[in-house]
Design a protein around this motif. Structure first.
Motif, short mmCIF file in Angstrom:
data_model
loop_
_atom_site.label_atom_id
_atom_site.label_comp_id
_atom_site.label_asym_id
_atom_site.label_seq_id
_atom_site.Cartn_x
_atom_site.Cartn_y
_atom_site.Cartn_z
N PHE A 143 35.50 48.54 31.23
CA PHE A 143 37.01 48.50 31.77
C PHE A 143 37.03 49.19 33.09
CE2 PHE A 143 38.96 45.56 28.99
CZ PHE A 143 38.42 45.59 27.75
N GLU A 144 35.87 49.71 33.69
CA GLU A 144 35.79 50.42 34.86
C GLU A 144 36.27 49.60 35.82
OE1 GLU A 144 32.33 52.60 35.53
OE2 GLU A 144 32.43 53.79 33.82
N ARG A 145 37.09 49.75 37.00
CA ARG A 145 37.34 48.99 37.89
C ARG A 145 36.57 48.92 38.97
NH1 ARG A 145 42.25 46.89 38.13
NH2 ARG A 145 42.81 48.46 36.67
N VAL A 168 40.26 39.84 26.58
CA VAL A 168 40.41 39.64 28.03
C VAL A 168 41.84 39.59 28.57
CG1 VAL A 168 39.88 38.11 30.12
CG2 VAL A 168 37.89 38.50 28.19
N ARG A 169 42.61 38.87 27.57
CA ARG A 169 44.11 38.66 28.15
C ARG A 169 44.92 39.97 27.90
NH1 ARG A 169 43.94 34.31 24.29
NH2 ARG A 169 42.99 32.50 24.96
N GLY A 170 45.58 40.28 29.03
CA GLY A 170 46.27 41.53 29.00
C GLY A 170 45.64 42.68 29.67
N ARG A 171 44.22 43.03 28.74
CA ARG A 171 43.71 44.20 29.13
C ARG A 171 42.89 43.94 30.50
NH1 ARG A 171 41.62 48.39 25.94
NH2 ARG A 171 41.14 50.02 27.27
N SER A 172 42.08 42.91 30.74
CA SER A 172 41.45 42.60 31.66
C SER A 172 42.35 41.53 32.90
CB SER A 172 40.01 42.09 31.63
OG SER A 172 39.32 42.93 31.00
N ILE A 173 42.72 40.61 32.33
CA ILE A 173 43.67 39.73 33.12
C ILE A 173 44.94 39.63 32.51
CG2 ILE A 173 43.83 37.36 33.80
CD1 ILE A 173 40.89 36.87 33.34
N ALA A 181 48.84 45.98 20.82
CA ALA A 181 48.02 45.26 20.60
C ALA A 181 46.59 45.67 21.16
CB ALA A 181 48.20 43.67 21.03
N HIS A 182 46.66 46.34 22.22
CA HIS A 182 45.44 46.62 23.00
C HIS A 182 45.14 48.11 22.92
CE1 HIS A 182 44.87 42.70 25.18
NE2 HIS A 182 46.23 42.66 25.20
N GLY A 183 45.65 48.68 21.98
CA GLY A 183 45.30 50.23 21.81
C GLY A 183 45.61 51.02 22.75
N GLY A 190 52.89 42.15 32.11
CA GLY A 190 51.85 41.84 32.76
C GLY A 190 50.78 42.74 33.35
N LEU A 191 51.59 43.90 33.88
CA LEU A 191 50.56 45.06 34.20
C LEU A 191 50.37 46.30 33.23
CD1 LEU A 191 52.04 45.01 37.75
CD2 LEU A 191 49.56 44.35 37.14
N ALA A 192 51.17 46.14 32.10
CA ALA A 192 51.27 47.21 31.03
C ALA A 192 49.71 47.63 30.70
CB ALA A 192 51.84 46.69 29.71
N CYS A 193 48.66 46.82 30.61
CA CYS A 193 47.46 47.31 30.33
C CYS A 193 46.57 47.64 31.61
CB CYS A 193 46.77 46.32 29.47
SG CYS A 193 47.67 45.89 28.25
#
Length: 579
Positions: free
Chosen positions: A5-7, A97-102, A129-131, A178-181
């Motif tokens: 999850f590094e940008r 992927v959903r939420g955390r990456s996209i 949901a994404h910890g 949408g940007l929470a994660c």
């Protein structure tokens, strides 16, 4: 599929779509919705996908995030996100992927927020949901997330329900989710299409700040080319499931190569607004040798103290079909000592055969003013004269005659037409109600009306569900014309339509006005559209009329600071596009 999850560094490939095709299986066979799509999105980049409804832009975005309907599937090609193919990936991987990456900001906030769950609860669901939060600190994280999305008093707002939010606040809540994660890619699907221009600008500015601060890439889905050029670095143009053109945003708008792109740019109100086209929409139709141009002093008469400085010479004014003076509407509010003043001391006139627009943000009082003119809402004080007769005094037969002379075209062509009626019955209904002609004469009239709005007579036996949005709005216009009215109130008549269909409907309204001498009261929050269709403009704010003048004067020399702020909010208003 392990994920880091590094940008990625700005400019490196984040998303690569290659030769992608999407199809849907229906009872009528297989629909090939998207074919041969190739696009790239770099880290930190904003890419806009533009096109009409049905062009495949939203389908492309939903394929990327793995949210196609159950009958849809990617049949070929690849979707590489950070080099890993998402096509065929297990659902357990896609959930990560959903939420955390996209992340995703969907179009309609009212239908995409749970109406029975508090806003804070819906944000918390994503974080948990994404910890990214624990039960102990989730409330604090929710407040921080809502604050980052620009919601004031976030702690209190988190405890409210969606129906207690305005449209702009609901959209902010969706952006927060949408940007929470802190995703690497945000898909924004028409995120501001239902919002006023000033609210739209505020939301998009906030979105820009949040994504630029975090380096998030954005895939912006829109039909507004002005918005795309203003907010994106590159634009992809889709038509009938295929990409017809793509490149740098300014280049696409300033020098479109494909005929479809050229038609989009030419028709887009937000782009056209910066190059007022009088030869197309007003003056050229009124300057025939047999018909002298309207005198310069024929602006609506405005007598409110706030607009007195712009009041024209009433002695030179043309014949007015409607004269509104001192109109006020007060609504009592249950449980509160003070009543709500929706409209206060509004005065204006509508010259016969011309178009007066009332513009303003949601809550400005423009629709309430129109409803009082239609006698749907009774005014608290003030007068409305139609053909010299005070509308408030009309009863019985006189009121029925008035309502034959004044018709309405509503905003949503989907909900304004009875789905159980055929097109013939929809248009014939007002004729039958007012006992106009025999059955055969009414059928003949329906055929004529369909011809007037450029629809074939073969559509008479169809139902609204079998028509496109533009065709439905043409049917609504035909129904409004059935009783040969003198005035038509157009309440946001093109806001639910794509730019090309908007252009067609606006041209149709202009042609009908010229042919039948119709007068229009045009209610809209879209100043780009107003500039193209209106002879005169009245600007409302908080129930007051703050400015009124000819359309050209309002757009070239606005006097009130609020009007200037509205104009500055038009997407693409700084572009210099010549098509």
């Amino acid at each position: 599929m392990p994920r880091s999850f590094e940008r990625p560094a700005a400019g490196t490939p984040l998303l690569q779509v290659r030769d992608m095709a999407v199809e849907f299986r229906t009872v009528d066979g297989t629909v090939h919705a998207v074919e041969g799509v190739d696009l790239d999105l770099a880290a930190g980049e904003t890419l806009a996908i533009v096109g009409e409804s049905g062009s495949g832009k939203s389908t492309t975005a939903m394929a990327v995030i793995g949210l196609l309907p159950g009958n849809g599937r990617v049949t070929q090609g690849s979707i590489l996100f950070e080099g890993e193919n998402l096509v065929g990936a297990p659902e357990s991987v896609m959930r990560q992927v959903r939420g955390r990456s996209i992340g995703l900001v969907p179009q309609d906030p009212m239908s995409n927020l749970n109406p029975v769950a508090k806003i804070g609860t819906q944000v918390a669901e994503t974080l948990l949901a994404h910890g990214l939060a624990t039960r102990k600190d989730v409330d604090r994280r929710v407040v921080e997330t809502l604050e980052a999305a620009g919601l004031p008093d976030a702690a209190a707002r988190a405890k409210q329900y969606p129906h207690e939010f305005s449209g702009g606040m609901r959209q902010r809540a969706l952006i927060a989710i949408g940007l929470a994660c802190n995703p690497k890619l945000l898909i924004a699907d028409e995120p501001t299409s239902a919002l006023d221009v000033t609210v739209q600008k505020t939301i998009l500015d906030q979105l820009d700040r949040m994504t630029s601060d975090t380096g998030t890439s954005v895939m912006l889905i829109t039909h507004d080319l002005g918005l795309a050029a203003e907010r994106a670095s590159r634009v992809v143009v889709m038509h009938r499931g295929r990409i017809v053109e793509q490149g740098p945003a300014r280049q696409i708008l300033e020098d479109p190569q494909q005929p479809y792109t050229q038609a989009l740019v030419k028709a887009a109100p937000s782009v056209a607004a910066v190059r007022l086209r009088p030869e197309v929409f007003r003056r050229a139709e009124k300057t025939d040798a047999a018909e002298p141009a309207a005198p310069a002093a024929s602006a609506p008469v405005v007598v409110t103290e706030s607009a007195a400085r712009g009041e024209p010479d009433a002695g030179a004014a043309p014949d007015h079909i409607v004269e509104v003076e001192g109109l006020t509407k007060v609504f009592p509010v249950r449980g509160q000592k003070e009543d709500f003043v929706a409209v206060k001391d509004v005065s204006f006139s509508i010259p016969r055969g011309q178009t007066v627009a009332i513009v303003g943000e949601s809550g400005s009082g423009k629709t309430t003013t129109a409803r009082m003119m239609l006698r749907v809402v009774e005014p608290t004080s003030g007068t409305i004269s139609f053909d010299g007769v005070d509308v408030s005094t009309l009863k019985g037969r006189a009121l029925r005659e008035f309502r034959q002379k004044v018709q309405t075209i509503f905003q949503d062509p989907y909900s304004s037409l009875n789905p159980m009626f055929t097109i013939e019955r929809l248009i014939e209904e007002p004729l039958e109600f007012y006992r106009r002609g025999s059955s055969a004469e009414r059928t003949k009239r329906v055929r004529q009306l369909l011809d007037d709005v450029a629809l074939p007579a073969s559509m008479m036996r169809r139902y609204p569900s079998e028509l496109s949005g533009g065709q439905r709005q043409r049917v609504a216009i035909a129904r409004a014309l059935a009783l040969s009215p003198e005035l038509i109130v157009c309440d946001e008549p093109v806001s639910a339509l794509d730019v090309l269909v908007q252009d067609q409907v606006l041209r149709l309204l202009r042609d009908l006005q010229r042919e039948y001498g119709l007068s229009y009261l045009f209610i809209s929050h879209d100043l780009a559209v107003v500039r193209l269709i209106s002879d005169y403009v009245c600007v409302m704010k908080d129930g007051h009329l703050v400015e009124a003048a000819t359309g050209e004067e309002i757009f070239t020399n606005p006097r009130d600071p609020y009007t200037r702020r509205l104009l500055a909010s038009i997407p693409g208003n700084e572009l210099d596009i010549a098509v």
